[in-house]
Design a protein around this motif. Structure first.
Motif, mmCIF file in Angstrom:
data_model
loop_
_atom_site.group_PDB
_atom_site.id
_atom_site.type_symbol
_atom_site.label_atom_id
_atom_site.label_comp_id
_atom_site.label_asym_id
_atom_site.label_seq_id
_atom_site.Cartn_x
_atom_site.Cartn_y
_atom_site.Cartn_z
ATOM 1 N N VAL A 1 8.585 -0.768 -12.400
ATOM 2 C CA VAL A 1 9.258 -1.717 -13.293
ATOM 3 C C VAL A 1 9.558 -3.051 -12.605
ATOM 4 C CG1 VAL A 1 11.455 -2.139 -14.489
ATOM 5 C CG2 VAL A 1 10.142 -0.098 -14.981
ATOM 6 N N PRO A 2 10.053 -3.070 -11.361
ATOM 7 C CA PRO A 2 10.288 -4.382 -10.733
ATOM 8 C C PRO A 2 9.016 -5.223 -10.581
ATOM 9 C CG PRO A 2 11.420 -2.671 -9.513
ATOM 10 C CD PRO A 2 10.557 -1.984 -10.521
ATOM 11 N N TYR A 3 7.898 -4.571 -10.341
ATOM 12 C CA TYR A 3 6.642 -5.315 -10.206
ATOM 13 C C TYR A 3 6.173 -5.858 -11.549
ATOM 14 C CZ TYR A 3 6.510 -3.376 -5.534
ATOM 15 O OH TYR A 3 6.830 -3.047 -4.238
ATOM 16 N N ILE A 4 6.394 -5.102 -12.614
ATOM 17 C CA ILE A 4 6.050 -5.586 -13.949
ATOM 18 C C ILE A 4 6.931 -6.773 -14.322
ATOM 19 C CG2 ILE A 4 6.033 -4.983 -16.399
ATOM 20 C CD1 ILE A 4 5.291 -2.132 -15.534
ATOM 21 N N GLU A 5 8.210 -6.684 -13.992
ATOM 22 C CA GLU A 5 9.127 -7.810 -14.249
ATOM 23 C C GLU A 5 8.694 -9.050 -13.482
ATOM 24 O OE1 GLU A 5 13.877 -8.890 -13.873
ATOM 25 O OE2 GLU A 5 13.119 -7.009 -13.075
ATOM 26 N N GLN A 6 8.303 -8.855 -12.231
ATOM 27 C CA GLN A 6 7.836 -9.976 -11.417
ATOM 28 C C GLN A 6 6.560 -10.584 -12.005
ATOM 29 O OE1 GLN A 6 6.756 -8.837 -7.451
ATOM 30 N NE2 GLN A 6 6.935 -10.910 -6.666
ATOM 31 N N LEU A 7 5.682 -9.748 -12.525
ATOM 32 C CA LEU A 7 4.455 -10.233 -13.160
ATOM 33 C C LEU A 7 4.772 -11.098 -14.370
ATOM 34 C CD1 LEU A 7 1.334 -10.195 -13.598
ATOM 35 C CD2 LEU A 7 1.738 -8.161 -15.013
ATOM 36 N N ALA B 1 9.040 14.124 -15.619
ATOM 37 C CA ALA B 1 9.846 13.608 -14.506
ATOM 38 C C ALA B 1 9.006 12.767 -13.558
ATOM 39 C CB ALA B 1 10.493 14.764 -13.753
ATOM 40 N N GLY B 2 7.781 13.189 -13.287
ATOM 41 C CA GLY B 2 6.890 12.398 -12.433
ATOM 42 C C GLY B 2 6.555 11.061 -13.053
ATOM 43 N N LEU B 3 6.313 11.064 -14.350
ATOM 44 C CA LEU B 3 6.011 9.825 -15.062
ATOM 45 C C LEU B 3 7.197 8.862 -15.016
ATOM 46 C CD1 LEU B 3 3.990 8.310 -16.919
ATOM 47 C CD2 LEU B 3 5.171 9.383 -18.828
ATOM 48 N N ILE B 4 8.379 9.381 -15.249
ATOM 49 C CA ILE B 4 9.580 8.532 -15.223
ATOM 50 C C ILE B 4 9.824 7.978 -13.828
ATOM 51 C CG2 ILE B 4 12.097 8.584 -15.449
ATOM 52 C CD1 ILE B 4 11.675 10.531 -17.805
ATOM 53 N N LEU B 5 9.633 8.808 -12.805
ATOM 54 C CA LEU B 5 9.835 8.355 -11.427
ATOM 55 C C LEU B 5 8.894 7.207 -11.079
ATOM 56 C CD1 LEU B 5 11.209 8.818 -8.676
ATOM 57 C CD2 LEU B 5 9.365 10.418 -8.180
ATOM 58 N N VAL B 6 7.619 7.369 -11.401
ATOM 59 C CA VAL B 6 6.643 6.314 -11.104
ATOM 60 C C VAL B 6 6.944 5.068 -11.921
ATOM 61 C CG1 VAL B 6 4.206 5.701 -11.307
ATOM 62 C CG2 VAL B 6 4.855 7.893 -10.315
ATOM 63 N N PHE B 7 7.329 5.256 -13.172
ATOM 64 C CA PHE B 7 7.657 4.104 -14.010
ATOM 65 C C PHE B 7 8.823 3.318 -13.421
ATOM 66 C CE2 PHE B 7 9.805 2.153 -17.696
ATOM 67 C CZ PHE B 7 8.784 1.316 -18.102
ATOM 68 N N LEU B 8 9.835 4.016 -12.925
ATOM 69 C CA LEU B 8 10.978 3.328 -12.322
ATOM 70 C C LEU B 8 10.573 2.578 -11.056
ATOM 71 C CD1 LEU B 8 13.839 5.935 -12.814
ATOM 72 C CD2 LEU B 8 13.528 3.765 -14.008
ATOM 73 N N TRP B 9 9.587 3.082 -10.340
ATOM 74 C CA TRP B 9 9.115 2.384 -9.152
ATOM 75 C C TRP B 9 8.364 1.110 -9.493
ATOM 76 C CZ3 TRP B 9 6.751 7.182 -6.308
ATOM 77 C CH2 TRP B 9 7.760 7.880 -5.662
ATOM 78 N N ILE C 1 0.834 -1.194 0.000
ATOM 79 C CA ILE C 1 0.000 0.000 0.000
ATOM 80 C C ILE C 1 0.872 1.248 0.000
ATOM 81 C CG2 ILE C 1 -0.250 0.161 2.490
ATOM 82 C CD1 ILE C 1 -3.113 0.642 0.044
ATOM 83 N N ASN C 2 2.097 1.108 0.508
ATOM 84 C CA ASN C 2 3.033 2.229 0.535
ATOM 85 C C ASN C 2 3.333 2.720 -0.881
ATOM 86 O OD1 ASN C 2 4.882 4.097 1.477
ATOM 87 N ND2 ASN C 2 6.526 2.595 1.642
ATOM 88 N N LEU C 3 3.493 1.808 -1.816
ATOM 89 C CA LEU C 3 3.757 2.179 -3.211
ATOM 90 C C LEU C 3 2.584 2.947 -3.800
ATOM 91 C CD1 LEU C 3 5.563 1.973 -5.741
ATOM 92 C CD2 LEU C 3 4.367 -0.150 -6.266
#
Length: 65
Positions: free
Chosen positions: A48-54, A38-46, A3-5
């Motif tokens: 990406v690990p979850y998308i990879e895990q999916l 910049a906001g879009l890139i920041l959120v995307f970087l956050w 939920i923090n994310l």
């Protein structure tokens, strides 16, 4: 996903929205665009690990690799 994310993504969205509005009203449309980007890139970087895990989970589920 924690939920923090979700709260961090919401906070970035609110901050980008406020900054973008302020910058647009002051006539700095280019900076407003860069803040949004910049906001879009920041959120995307956050996320990406979850998308990879999916993708890894789907690959294991269907025995693709």
């Amino acid at each position: 996903m924690t939920i923090n994310l979700i709260f961090r993504i919401a906070a970035v969205g609110i901050l980008v929205s406020v900054l973008g509005t302020v910058l647009k009203h002051s006539g700095r449309d280019e900076q407003a665009f860069l803040v949004s980007l910049a906001g879009l890139i920041l959120v995307f970087l956050w996320i990406v690990p979850y998308i990879e895990q999916l993708f890894e989970t789907v690959e294991k589920l269907f025995s693709i690799g």
